[in-house]
Design an enzyme around this catalytic site. Structure first.
Site, PDB file in Angstrom:
ATOM      1  N   GLY A   1     -13.824  48.932 -39.241  1.00  0.00           N
ATOM      2  CA  GLY A   1     -15.231  49.226 -38.878  1.00  0.00           C
ATOM      3  C   GLY A   1     -15.437  50.284 -37.699  1.00  0.00           C
ATOM      4  N   ARG A   6     -15.584  50.209 -44.644  1.00  0.00           N
ATOM      5  CA  ARG A   6     -16.335  49.938 -45.839  1.00  0.00           C
ATOM      6  C   ARG A   6     -16.721  51.340 -46.612  1.00  0.00           C
ATOM      7  NH1 ARG A   6     -21.818  46.608 -46.790  1.00  0.00           N
ATOM      8  NH2 ARG A   6     -22.405  48.070 -45.418  1.00  0.00           N
ATOM      9  N   THR A   7     -17.662  52.044 -46.054  1.00  0.00           N
ATOM     10  CA  THR A   7     -18.025  53.338 -46.604  1.00  0.00           C
ATOM     11  C   THR A   7     -17.002  54.427 -45.922  1.00  0.00           C
ATOM     12  OG1 THR A   7     -20.226  52.490 -45.926  1.00  0.00           O
ATOM     13  CG2 THR A   7     -20.135  54.716 -46.502  1.00  0.00           C
ATOM     14  N   LYS A  55     -20.148  43.980 -38.394  1.00  0.00           N
ATOM     15  CA  LYS A  55     -21.085  42.984 -38.066  1.00  0.00           C
ATOM     16  C   LYS A  55     -20.584  41.516 -38.242  1.00  0.00           C
ATOM     17  CE  LYS A  55     -25.889  42.472 -39.643  1.00  0.00           C
ATOM     18  NZ  LYS A  55     -26.586  42.500 -40.830  1.00  0.00           N
ATOM     19  N   SER A  68     -15.810  42.837 -24.458  1.00  0.00           N
ATOM     20  CA  SER A  68     -16.791  43.105 -23.662  1.00  0.00           C
ATOM     21  C   SER A  68     -16.756  44.537 -23.044  1.00  0.00           C
ATOM     22  CB  SER A  68     -17.155  42.032 -22.647  1.00  0.00           C
ATOM     23  OG  SER A  68     -18.264  42.184 -21.960  1.00  0.00           O
ATOM     24  N   LYS A  72     -16.138  34.378 -24.634  1.00  0.00           N
ATOM     25  CA  LYS A  72     -17.091  35.539 -24.648  1.00  0.00           C
ATOM     26  C   LYS A  72     -18.524  34.895 -24.541  1.00  0.00           C
ATOM     27  CE  LYS A  72     -18.508  39.775 -25.408  1.00  0.00           C
ATOM     28  NZ  LYS A  72     -19.660  39.847 -26.163  1.00  0.00           N
ATOM     29  N   HIS A 104     -19.484  34.062 -21.067  1.00  0.00           N
ATOM     30  CA  HIS A 104     -19.491  35.207 -20.387  1.00  0.00           C
ATOM     31  C   HIS A 104     -20.765  35.770 -20.688  1.00  0.00           C
ATOM     32  CE1 HIS A 104     -19.623  39.549 -20.658  1.00  0.00           C
ATOM     33  NE2 HIS A 104     -18.884  39.529 -19.660  1.00  0.00           N
ATOM     34  N   ASN A 105     -21.238  35.863 -21.821  1.00  0.00           N
ATOM     35  CA  ASN A 105     -22.645  36.377 -22.096  1.00  0.00           C
ATOM     36  C   ASN A 105     -23.698  35.638 -21.402  1.00  0.00           C
ATOM     37  OD1 ASN A 105     -21.076  38.249 -23.502  1.00  0.00           O
ATOM     38  ND2 ASN A 105     -22.397  38.246 -25.224  1.00  0.00           N
ATOM     39  N   GLU A 137     -23.822  36.380 -17.954  1.00  0.00           N
ATOM     40  CA  GLU A 137     -24.207  37.547 -17.776  1.00  0.00           C
ATOM     41  C   GLU A 137     -26.055  37.529 -17.611  1.00  0.00           C
ATOM     42  OE1 GLU A 137     -22.710  40.541 -20.584  1.00  0.00           O
ATOM     43  OE2 GLU A 137     -24.848  41.322 -20.985  1.00  0.00           O
ATOM     44  N   LYS A 182     -30.294  38.641 -27.872  1.00  0.00           N
ATOM     45  CA  LYS A 182     -29.797  38.646 -29.080  1.00  0.00           C
ATOM     46  C   LYS A 182     -29.072  37.302 -29.548  1.00  0.00           C
ATOM     47  CE  LYS A 182     -28.345  43.466 -30.223  1.00  0.00           C
ATOM     48  NZ  LYS A 182     -27.219  44.426 -30.212  1.00  0.00           N
ATOM     49  N   ARG A 203     -36.631  34.434 -20.113  1.00  0.00           N
ATOM     50  CA  ARG A 203     -36.738  35.420 -21.145  1.00  0.00           C
ATOM     51  C   ARG A 203     -37.868  34.922 -22.397  1.00  0.00           C
ATOM     52  NH1 ARG A 203     -31.267  39.092 -22.494  1.00  0.00           N
ATOM     53  NH2 ARG A 203     -30.362  38.769 -20.304  1.00  0.00           N
ATOM     54  N   HIS A 228     -32.224  -1.165 -24.053  1.00  0.00           N
ATOM     55  CA  HIS A 228     -31.167  -0.278 -24.079  1.00  0.00           C
ATOM     56  C   HIS A 228     -30.148  -0.636 -23.436  1.00  0.00           C
ATOM     57  CE1 HIS A 228     -33.327   2.308 -27.095  1.00  0.00           C
ATOM     58  NE2 HIS A 228     -34.069   2.549 -26.296  1.00  0.00           N
TER      59      HIS A 228
HETATM   60  P1  NBP Z   1     -22.147  47.085 -36.111  1.00  0.00           P
HETATM   61  O1  NBP Z   1     -22.234  45.580 -35.569  1.00  0.00           O
HETATM   62  O2  NBP Z   1     -23.381  48.036 -36.280  1.00  0.00           O
HETATM   63  O3  NBP Z   1     -21.284  47.091 -37.511  1.00  0.00           O
HETATM   64  C1  NBP Z   1     -21.072  48.021 -38.030  1.00  0.00           C
HETATM   65  C2  NBP Z   1     -19.943  48.157 -39.089  1.00  0.00           C
HETATM   66  O4  NBP Z   1     -19.956  46.689 -39.806  1.00  0.00           O
HETATM   67  C3  NBP Z   1     -19.688  49.191 -40.030  1.00  0.00           C
HETATM   68  O5  NBP Z   1     -18.228  49.216 -39.976  1.00  0.00           O
HETATM   69  C4  NBP Z   1     -20.366  48.621 -41.346  1.00  0.00           C
HETATM   70  O6  NBP Z   1     -19.643  49.249 -42.550  1.00  0.00           O
HETATM   71  C5  NBP Z   1     -19.866  47.414 -41.136  1.00  0.00           C
HETATM   72  N1  NBP Z   1     -20.593  46.460 -41.987  1.00  0.00           N
HETATM   73  C6  NBP Z   1     -21.798  46.003 -42.094  1.00  0.00           C
HETATM   74 BR1  NBP Z   1     -23.019  46.479 -40.832  1.00  0.00          BR
HETATM   75  N2  NBP Z   1     -22.125  45.017 -42.971  1.00  0.00           N
HETATM   76  C7  NBP Z   1     -21.231  44.970 -43.709  1.00  0.00           C
HETATM   77  C8  NBP Z   1     -20.661  44.189 -44.875  1.00  0.00           C
HETATM   78  N3  NBP Z   1     -21.613  43.231 -45.490  1.00  0.00           N
HETATM   79  N4  NBP Z   1     -19.472  44.107 -45.481  1.00  0.00           N
HETATM   80  C9  NBP Z   1     -18.689  45.006 -44.488  1.00  0.00           C
HETATM   81  N5  NBP Z   1     -18.828  45.697 -43.615  1.00  0.00           N
HETATM   82  C10 NBP Z   1     -20.228  45.749 -43.099  1.00  0.00           C
HETATM   83  O7  NBP Z   1     -21.028  48.042 -35.073  1.00  0.00           O
HETATM   84  P2  NBP Z   1     -20.592  47.871 -33.519  1.00  0.00           P
HETATM   85  O8  NBP Z   1     -21.994  48.216 -32.795  1.00  0.00           O
HETATM   86  O9  NBP Z   1     -19.486  48.795 -33.396  1.00  0.00           O
HETATM   87  O10 NBP Z   1     -20.169  46.407 -33.310  1.00  0.00           O
HETATM   88  C11 NBP Z   1     -19.000  45.883 -34.073  1.00  0.00           C
HETATM   89  C12 NBP Z   1     -18.813  44.512 -33.612  1.00  0.00           C
HETATM   90  O11 NBP Z   1     -18.591  44.373 -32.084  1.00  0.00           O
HETATM   91  C13 NBP Z   1     -19.941  43.785 -33.892  1.00  0.00           C
HETATM   92  O12 NBP Z   1     -19.847  42.196 -34.380  1.00  0.00           O
HETATM   93  C14 NBP Z   1     -20.695  43.660 -32.644  1.00  0.00           C
HETATM   94  O13 NBP Z   1     -21.693  42.414 -32.295  1.00  0.00           O
HETATM   95  C15 NBP Z   1     -19.756  43.475 -31.682  1.00  0.00           C
HETATM   96  N6  NBP Z   1     -19.963  44.170 -30.308  1.00  0.00           N
HETATM   97  C16 NBP Z   1     -20.591  45.345 -30.038  1.00  0.00           C
HETATM   98  C17 NBP Z   1     -20.736  45.635 -28.880  1.00  0.00           C
HETATM   99  C18 NBP Z   1     -21.783  46.779 -28.737  1.00  0.00           C
HETATM  100  O14 NBP Z   1     -21.973  47.367 -27.450  1.00  0.00           O
HETATM  101  N7  NBP Z   1     -22.160  47.425 -29.636  1.00  0.00           N
HETATM  102  C19 NBP Z   1     -20.245  45.132 -27.855  1.00  0.00           C
HETATM  103  C20 NBP Z   1     -19.362  44.204 -28.084  1.00  0.00           C
HETATM  104  C21 NBP Z   1     -19.180  43.552 -29.303  1.00  0.00           C
HETATM  105  P3  NBP Z   1     -20.325  50.471 -42.991  1.00  0.00           P
HETATM  106  O15 NBP Z   1     -20.339  51.572 -42.249  1.00  0.00           O
HETATM  107  O16 NBP Z   1     -19.963  50.563 -44.397  1.00  0.00           O
HETATM  108  O17 NBP Z   1     -22.125  50.120 -43.289  1.00  0.00           O
END
Ligand code: NBP
Length: 491
Positions: free
Chosen positions: A12, A36-37, A78, A131, A185, A188-189, A192, A262, A289, A454
């Site tokens: 990822g 994946r890509t 994701k 986090s 987690k 935690h959220n 928050e 979210k 909210r 009851h």
């Molecule tokens: P994203 O949540 O945007 O996910 C992107 C990644 O998921 C890419 O590697 C993408 O591959 C892959 N992906 C997707 Br989208 N759909 C897919 C599928 N159907 N099959 C396989 N791979 C798939 O990335 P992120 O923002 O870095 O977050 C990663 C995780 O961490 C998430 O669960 C997110 O909720 C969590 N998180 C995020 C944060 C934050 O601040 N962003 C903080 C804490 C936790 P591709 O490149 O091939 O499309």
């Protein structure tokens, strides 16, 4: 074939994955990166990871072949079906004892299921809360791993070195079994959400109540940040309030008052309802909210529904601001009390051995709710791991008592002004309910028995020939009903 070189693999390469890889690389670990890509692997190696020890993989098979045993593979993709899809793809290339770690924002029931499914096949699973967003991932997140306990010794060093450090202690420890990491987690959220809502209410009181300018409010928050409220969220709110648009106006006054979400706050509130625990502050924060979302309706309502006549504040401003600080502090104590009560109840239900002192320590740094306050919660649970609630801890008991008079004055004044304080108010209502030996649930029980047969139980000390201790009693309140009662159960 060359000997495996990777200490850990990561799937990822989006914002979280890339930053966590670079962080682990800085700490001396060799990370094998896959996405994946696969063009993103090339791009990452040629740019952000250039000059590092990071190793690329262009297939799942290659990723697994490049990892030392037991293999440790983090998924940062994701949440949802993508996680299951990668688990399925990985399994044919793993050996018993290998560890799959999900670091995404997965819902804890999925992590419970995945732990069971993988353990049944001889593998280990870890669902880890991560986090701190991009910044945390790069320089030290708060990491909350739970799942198969046997996985912890194998990942401990990597996780604790990668996590944020506070006073030389890592913001990462083993949380508990199956879905415990993602559960914690989630809470935690939720917390928050509560902390953010409390700060928003304090701003509203200072702005609409006292009529202060954003700069003055920023100064107050900066002062608070040197005391018991010292925290990341108070600090950034002061910075936000000072931030000016090009015309010199505070930018924050131009932001549409409609909050996004979210879903993790909602998950916490739902989990609280399911567990039957009064986690009222997080619930109110989620509903606040939702109310903010009704912007058009609120505009129409504001034209036809009048509140109280606004009177200028005639009291001692300094005292009022001190009271507000205490109200915020006490409300925060209630919110964390509720959050830990929820975790305790769920741990009981799901047979988790949660590490409460460790959880508070994990939240001390690297995450959005990081604060000095969490150090006091750590101490409370270090003194007593079986603490029923924070309010039974001497430190928090005294703090809540000390805050009480000012807290009540703030809620009362806000009510008189017509300024909504759902989080401050519910915190106080919880405090008053929790410290009440008698609450009016006797009326509820009587009503339930009156209209639905009851039944009720008799209060200890009030038993007699008709009202027998421990029995489910039905009374014929009107002389017209029958003597058949409904069966008792909790919904
Ligand atoms: P994203 O949540 O945007 O996910 C992107 C990644 O998921 C890419 O590697 C993408 O591959 C892959 N992906 C997707 Br989208 N759909 C897919 C599928 N159907 N099959 C396989 N791979 C798939 O990335 P992120 O923002 O870095 O977050 C990663 C995780 O961490 C998430 O669960 C997110 O909720 C969590 N998180 C995020 C944060 C934050 O601040 N962003 C903080 C804490 C936790 P591709 O490149 O091939 O499309």
């Amino acid at each position: 074939m060359a000997a495996p070189v990777g200490d850990i693999g990561l799937i990822g390469l989006a914002v979280m994955g890339q930053n966590l890889i670079l962080n682990m690389n800085d700490k001396g670990f060799t990370v094998v990166a896959y996405n994946r890509t696969t063009s993103k692997v090339d791009h990452f190696l040629a740019n952000e990871a250039k000059g590092t020890k990071v190793v690329g993989a262009w297939s799942i098979e290659e990723l697994c072949a490049k990892l030392k045993r037991p293999r440790k593979i983090i998924l940062l993709v994701k949440a949802g079906p993508a996680v299951d899809s990668f688990i399925e793809q990985l399994i044919p290339h793993l050996e018993p004892g290998d560890i799959i770690i999900d670091g995404g924002n997965s819902h804890y029931p999925d992590s419970i299921r995945r732990t069971k499914e993988l353990e049944a096949k001889g593998f280990l699973f870890v669902g880890s809360g991560v986090s701190g967003g991009e910044e945390g991932a790069r320089h030290g997140p708060s990491l909350m791993p739970g799942g198969s306990p046997a996985a912890w010794p194998a990942i401990k060093e990597i996780f604790q070195k990668t996590a944020a450090q506070v006073n030389g202690e890592p913001c990462c420890d083993w949380v508990g079994e199956t879905g415990a990491g993602h559960y914690v987690k989630m809470v935690h959220n939720g917390i928050e959400y509560g902390d953010m809502q409390l700060i928003a209410e304090a701003y509203d009181i200072l702005k609409r109540g006292l009529g202060l300018h954003e700069d003055e409010i920023a100064d107050i928050f900066t002062t608070w940040n040197k005391g018991v409220l010292d925290s990341f969220l108070i600090e950034i709110t002061a910075n936000i309030l000072r931030f000016k648009d090009d015309d010199g106006e505070p930018l924050v006054t131009k932001i549409l008052d409609q909050a996004g979400q979210k879903g993790t706050g909602k998950w916490t509130a739902i989990a609280a309802l399911d567990a039957g625990m009064p986690v009222t502050l997080i619930g109110e924060a989620v509903f606040a909210r939702c109310l903010s979302g009704l912007k058009e309706e609120r505009i129409r309502a504001s034209k036809v529904i009048a509140g109280p006549q606004k009177e200028a504040f005639k009291g001692d401003k300094k005292q009022f601001i001190d009271d507000l600080e205490q109200a915020l502090y006490a409300s925060k104590i209630m919110s964390y009390t509720q959050g830990f009560m929820l975790m305790r109840e769920t741990a009981k239900e799901l047979n988790w051995n949660l590490n409460y002192a460790g959880i508070a320590r994990m939240w001390r740094g690297g995450c959005i709710i990081k604060s000095v306050f969490l150090g006091d919660i750590t101490s409370a649970y270090q003194k007593n791991q079986n603490l029923e609630s924070l309010l039974f801890d001497d430190f928090f008991n005294k703090a809540a008592h000390k805050a009480q008079p000012g807290w009540r004055r703030i809620v009362a004044q806000a009510v008189l002004w017509g300024i909504p304080t759902p989080a401050f108010s519910t915190a106080l209502a919880f405090f008053d309910g929790y410290r009440s030996e008698i609450v009016p649930a006797n009326i509820l029980q009587a009503q339930r028995d009156y209209f639905g047969a009851h039944t009720f139980k008799v209060l200890l000390g009030k038993e007699n020939a008709k009202l027998k201790a421990g029995q489910d009693i039905h009374i014929n309140w009107t002389g017209r009903g029958g003597s058949v009662s409904a069966s008792t159960y909790s919904a």
